[in-house]
Design an enzyme around this catalytic site. Structure first.
Site, PDB file in Angstrom:
ATOM      1  N   CYS A  10       0.857  -1.180   0.000  1.00 32.24           N
ATOM      2  CA  CYS A  10       0.000   0.000   0.000  1.00 32.24           C
ATOM      3  C   CYS A  10       0.892   1.227   0.000  1.00 32.24           C
ATOM      4  O   CYS A  10       1.644   1.449   0.960  1.00 32.24           O
ATOM      5  CB  CYS A  10      -0.898  -0.018   1.239  1.00 32.24           C
ATOM      6  N   CYS A  14      -0.961   2.897  -6.693  1.00 32.82           N
ATOM      7  CA  CYS A  14      -1.849   2.275  -5.702  1.00 32.82           C
ATOM      8  C   CYS A  14      -2.035   0.842  -6.157  1.00 32.82           C
ATOM      9  O   CYS A  14      -2.337   0.597  -7.331  1.00 32.82           O
ATOM     10  CB  CYS A  14      -3.188   3.002  -5.625  1.00 32.82           C
TER      11      CYS A  14
END
Length: 271
Positions: free
Chosen positions: A77, A192
């Site tokens: 992440c 992302c």
């Protein structure tokens, strides 16, 4: 609690985006056992104030590391790692953390036009870490930062079988495409881990071909380097890998998705 000889690799994300990294890690390290942790109780991270999110992540990892004693941790992440990576390494020096950062360096090395875009969450876009990467590796490029508030949630909806329209996606990615003095954006960094699930949709919507840069393989390669020759867990059965959520409120389609990735969904949530 996992025995030391069977220490798993822990893959962590705010939701299901880290599955793109898990997929690559399994291909490179088929003898390893994996624990996938989805912090669905806190998703999306972009809605959190920075200090509150940092406190949350440090407290959560205190529990996760005590529970699983992983061989290493992959933080799949960008938002979590660019915010908390240094603090996690300082707080837990005995644990190896493999981070996820925007793939700005390889984008700057590959671009022919000199125009690159970084498609990320708003939190990643505003992080000093991201801007430092641009200053260090892409100063010779025009790097456009595009912060999408909704794209991670759209990716979660799409991969779990929901209806996501082209109009909704185009609204999020349109700012990535720049034309300047006869040049066009030729690389978009997917900053992302949720976004690669939508890459084929992005390709169809793009007004011209670009390279959508997915860092998942590079992250998995780094994890393999970090682990080196450490003993692997014995493979016992098809469901040796597990998925754990931080909230027990998990939709049935998400559970089926995890099972489709060969993950056994734990009954209890991490508290």
């Amino acid at each position: 609690m996992a025995e030391a000889a069977e220490a798993p690799v822990l893959v962590f994300d705010s939701g299901i985006g880290g599955l793109t990294v898990l997929r690559e890690a399994r291909m490179l390290m088929p003898d390893r056992r994996f624990v996938y942790v989805a912090d669905n109780a806190a998703f999306p991270y972009g809605d959190w104030p920075e200090e509150a999110l940092l406190t949350h992540l440090l407290a959560l990892f205190e529990r996760l590391l005590a529970e699983f004693r992983p061989a290493c941790v992959i933080i799949a992440c960008n938002t979590a790692f660019t915010l908390a990576g240094s603090a996690l390494r300082a707080r837990f020096p005995a644990t190896d953390f493999v981070g996820t950062v925007p793939a700005i360096k390889p984008a700057a090395e590959r671009t022919a036009s000199g125009l690159i875009s970084v498609l990320a969450t708003p939190a990643t876009v505003k992080r000093d870490y991201t801007r430092a990467l641009i200053e260090s590796f892409a100063a010779h490029c025009h790097a456009r930062l595009v912060g999408s508030r909704y794209l991670a949630a759209l990716a979660e909806a799409y991969i779990s079988g929901g209806d996501v329209t082209d109009e909704a996606l185009w609204a999020e990615i349109a700012p990535c495409f720049v034309e300047e003095n006869g040049r066009r954006t030729d690389i978009v960094v997917l900053a992302c881990t949720h976004y690669p699930f939508l890459a084929n949709r992005f390709r169809k919507l793009a007004p011209w071909p670009v390279d959508w840069l997915n860092p998942a393989e590079a992250i998995a390669l780094q994890a393999r380097r970090v682990l080196g020759a450490r003993p692997s867990a014995a493979i016992e059965g098809a469901n040796r890998d597990i998925a754990i959520f931080t909230s027990s409120d998990v939709r049935a389609e998400i559970k089926r998705l995890m099972q489709g990735f060969g993950l056994m969904v734990a009954d209890a949530a991490v508290r």
